[in-house]
Design a protein around this motif. Structure first.
Motif, mmCIF file in Angstrom:
data_model
loop_
_atom_site.group_PDB
_atom_site.id
_atom_site.type_symbol
_atom_site.label_atom_id
_atom_site.label_comp_id
_atom_site.label_asym_id
_atom_site.label_seq_id
_atom_site.Cartn_x
_atom_site.Cartn_y
_atom_site.Cartn_z
ATOM 1 N N ILE A 101 10.745 7.995 -20.226
ATOM 2 C CA ILE A 101 9.630 7.250 -20.826
ATOM 3 C C ILE A 101 8.278 7.851 -20.401
ATOM 4 N N GLY A 102 8.179 8.267 -19.134
ATOM 5 C CA GLY A 102 6.944 8.893 -18.655
ATOM 6 C C GLY A 102 6.644 10.150 -19.454
ATOM 7 N N TRP A 103 7.644 10.979 -19.615
ATOM 8 C CA TRP A 103 7.502 12.232 -20.375
ATOM 9 C C TRP A 103 7.081 11.919 -21.817
ATOM 10 N N GLN A 104 7.665 10.879 -22.408
ATOM 11 C CA GLN A 104 7.322 10.531 -23.791
ATOM 12 C C GLN A 104 5.868 10.055 -23.899
ATOM 13 N N LEU A 105 5.409 9.344 -22.877
ATOM 14 C CA LEU A 105 4.014 8.895 -22.905
ATOM 15 C C LEU A 105 3.060 10.088 -22.821
ATOM 16 N N TYR A 106 3.396 11.047 -21.954
ATOM 17 C CA TYR A 106 2.537 12.241 -21.869
ATOM 18 C C TYR A 106 2.627 13.075 -23.153
ATOM 19 N N THR A 107 3.786 13.022 -23.812
ATOM 20 C CA THR A 107 3.902 13.720 -25.101
ATOM 21 C C THR A 107 2.983 13.060 -26.132
ATOM 22 N N GLU A 115 -4.738 7.445 -20.221
ATOM 23 C CA GLU A 115 -4.053 6.252 -20.765
ATOM 24 C C GLU A 115 -2.539 6.361 -20.595
ATOM 25 N N ALA A 116 -2.015 7.571 -20.762
ATOM 26 C CA ALA A 116 -0.570 7.771 -20.580
ATOM 27 C C ALA A 116 -0.175 7.364 -19.158
ATOM 28 N N GLU A 117 -0.974 7.784 -18.198
ATOM 29 C CA GLU A 117 -0.672 7.471 -16.800
ATOM 30 C C GLU A 117 -0.780 5.960 -16.552
ATOM 31 N N ALA A 140 0.813 -1.237 0.000
ATOM 32 C CA ALA A 140 0.000 0.000 0.000
ATOM 33 C C ALA A 140 0.844 1.285 0.000
ATOM 34 N N PRO A 141 1.872 1.427 0.859
ATOM 35 C CA PRO A 141 2.670 2.670 0.809
ATOM 36 C C PRO A 141 3.360 2.841 -0.545
ATOM 37 N N ALA A 142 3.780 1.713 -1.135
ATOM 38 C CA ALA A 142 4.450 1.785 -2.437
ATOM 39 C C ALA A 142 3.451 2.233 -3.508
ATOM 40 N N LEU A 143 2.206 1.734 -3.396
ATOM 41 C CA LEU A 143 1.200 2.117 -4.386
ATOM 42 C C LEU A 143 0.956 3.629 -4.309
ATOM 43 N N GLU A 144 0.949 4.132 -3.085
ATOM 44 C CA GLU A 144 0.744 5.574 -2.905
ATOM 45 C C GLU A 144 1.886 6.350 -3.578
ATOM 46 N N TRP A 145 3.121 5.845 -3.379
ATOM 47 C CA TRP A 145 4.297 6.485 -4.014
ATOM 48 C C TRP A 145 4.135 6.461 -5.530
ATOM 49 N N VAL A 146 3.727 5.303 -6.036
ATOM 50 C CA VAL A 146 3.600 5.152 -7.491
ATOM 51 C C VAL A 146 2.512 6.088 -8.022
ATOM 52 N N GLU A 147 1.328 6.093 -7.373
ATOM 53 C CA GLU A 147 0.230 6.957 -7.842
ATOM 54 C C GLU A 147 0.692 8.418 -7.897
ATOM 55 N N THR A 148 1.415 8.852 -6.860
ATOM 56 C CA THR A 148 1.877 10.244 -6.815
ATOM 57 C C THR A 148 2.893 10.514 -7.920
ATOM 58 N N ASN A 149 3.813 9.586 -8.087
ATOM 59 C CA ASN A 149 4.955 9.860 -8.961
ATOM 60 C C ASN A 149 4.719 9.527 -10.438
ATOM 61 N N MET A 150 3.511 9.083 -10.771
ATOM 62 C CA MET A 150 3.166 8.865 -12.182
ATOM 63 C C MET A 150 2.660 10.154 -12.831
ATOM 64 N N LYS A 151 2.432 11.184 -12.025
ATOM 65 C CA LYS A 151 1.804 12.400 -12.557
ATOM 66 C C LYS A 151 2.719 13.105 -13.553
ATOM 67 N N ARG A 152 2.097 13.717 -14.529
ATOM 68 C CA ARG A 152 2.822 14.379 -15.627
ATOM 69 C C ARG A 152 3.920 15.324 -15.123
ATOM 70 N N GLU A 153 3.578 16.159 -14.145
ATOM 71 C CA GLU A 153 4.516 17.221 -13.759
ATOM 72 C C GLU A 153 5.781 16.679 -13.090
#
Ligand code: HEM
Length: 399
Positions: free
Chosen positions: A207-213, A224-226, A187-200
């Motif tokens: 790769i994250g930046w490319q998906l948002y692009t 879908e990018a997220e 659960a704490p890891a999921l919270e980290w992941v949910e927070t850190n998947m955000k575009r900004e």
């Protein structure tokens, strides 16, 4: 001549019991020898157990669809795309993934993986022979650095990802105490992941930046990018750690193969494939039959949910001579199903192979011997196979 079609033999085999999870190769190997398709009566799904039949089923995605599977229920650790999709949705998602793993991106990764692998191994060997855990100190530390770096994720809190991966691969399975414990730990890891998947929070060029692009270009939506970034993270992290640590364990068990690799470094890619065959990080994949069909002369009614048991298939004696032996100079390296097969074959396999090649090359140039230094321990996991402790002693080569 007419061929007869029979019902699947039913078995009281429980693929998720602690006894089975403690020795997957033994138990999934027994199941493979029962029949090519077995009715797992406790849970009401079928297991497809042999190399040739799994391959046949996965080639036919219309009949063996990915849109449902045993135990499927929505779970925050497991995004829908792309593993739960069939074409045409899947085709579009996969095209975005493959664009991200373009030749140009792979060349950049190659240079970065090599440099990091050399620095990592030099640091480990700085004081001569060293006793360490090949799972945690070598494979996990290396992947924990390079993989989130190429994704472009923030640095702080990354060690939580080990718990995230553990939860991802225990998310599909019976809802028992083992499952709930893994969900709680994750659960704490999921919270980290949910927070850190955000575009900004995505580093430019990652790769994250490319998906948002791709979302900005209208190829996919922002949501879908997220989802895809989360899918890549979930699919590409533990698997690679388990794959690399499996290879290190195989070499510790087979010193002659390490010497062979040191004398023939061009076998490094084949060596990783052989380790994946012997120790596949992913145990099975799920599908559902969309119509009445048959496999290997066994009938499969429409709506049957199935597991493709590719861990057991990696040691199918019908496919591999001497299947339990680790031999890096086999004739057909890479003929395994450890990256799946067909349209869902692993989208990130080139990345995993590159990470492994870089690390194994850095090691073979610097390490004379990898000696087992205690009893390796296997991780208890529904869907992944791997070790969570491999005590070894690394003896540096004279340079
Ligand atoms: C040794 C490491 C790895 C192994 C053994 C592995 C194994 C697999 C397997 C067996 C599948 C197919 C599942 C199915 O058909 O049900 C798969 C799919 C996938 N993998 Fe990997 N994987 C590894 C590393 C990676 C990496 C590094 C990434 C990302 C960079 C990744 C991303 C994916 C994605 C996105 C899919 C879904 C593909 C689709 O549905 O079309 N994997 N992987």
């Amino acid at each position: 001549m007419t061929s007869t079609v029979t019902r699947a033999p039913s078995s009281d085999f429980d693929p998720f019991s602690t006894e089975v999870l403690s020795d997957l190769h033994f138990h999934d190997g027994i199941l493979r020898e029962v029949a090519p398709v077995v009715d797992i009566e406790k849970y009401g799904f079928y297991a497809v157990t042999r190399h040739v039949d799994i391959q046949k089923a996965l080639r036919d995605w219309r009949t063996f669809s990915s849109t449902d599977r045993p135990f499927y229920q929505p779970n925050p650790f497991r995004p829908v795309a792309p593993l739960m999709q069939d074409p045409p949705d899947h085709t579009q998602t996969k095209a975005v993934m493959l664009r991200i793993f373009s030749r140009e991106n792979m060349a950049k990764m190659a240079a970065y993986f090599t440099e990091t692998a050399e620095n990592t191994v030099d640091a480990l060997l700085a004081r001569g022979p060293v006793s360490l855990d090949a799972y945690y100190d070598v494979a996990a530390q290396y992947v924990l650095k390079v993989f989130p770096d190429v994704l472009g994720l923030p640095t702080e809190g990354r060690e939580l990802l080990l718990n995230f991966g553990d939860a991802v691969f225990n998310a599909f399975g019976p809802q028992n105490e083992h499952h709930f414990e893994k969900m709680r730990n994750g659960a704490p890891a999921l919270e980290w992941v949910e927070t850190n998947m955000k575009r900004e929070l995505q580093a430019e060029g990652g790769i994250g930046w490319q998906l948002y692009t791709a979302a900005d270009e209208g190829v996919i939506s922002e949501a879908e990018a997220e989802q895809l970034l989360k899918a890549v993270l979930g699919a590409g992290f533990d698997t690679t750690i388990f794959g690399i640590s499996g290879a290190l364990r195989a070499f510790a068990d087979n010193p002659d193969q390490w010497q062979l690799l040191r004398s023939r470094p061009e076998l490094v890619e084949a060596a990783f494939e052989e380790a994946l065959r012997l120790y596949p990080p992913s145990r099975f994949g799920g599908r559902v039959a969309t119509k009445d069909t048959q496999l290997a002369g066994i009938e499969i009614p429409s709506g049957t949910k199935l597991l493709m048991m590719w861990l057991g298939a990696g040691r199918d004696p019908r496919k591999w001579p001497d299947p339990d032996t680790f031999r890096i100079d086999r004739d057909n390296p890479g003929g395994h199903l450890s990256f799946g097969f067909g349209i869902h074959t692993c989208a990130g396999q080139a990345v995993a192979r590159l990470e492994a090649k870089s690390l194994l090359t850095a090691l073979l140039n610097r390490v004379e011997r990898i000696e087992l230094d205690g009893e390796p321990r296997r991780a208890l996991n529904f869907q992944a196979f791997g070790h969570d402790r491999i005590p070894v002693r690394l003896v540096p080569a004279s340079r």
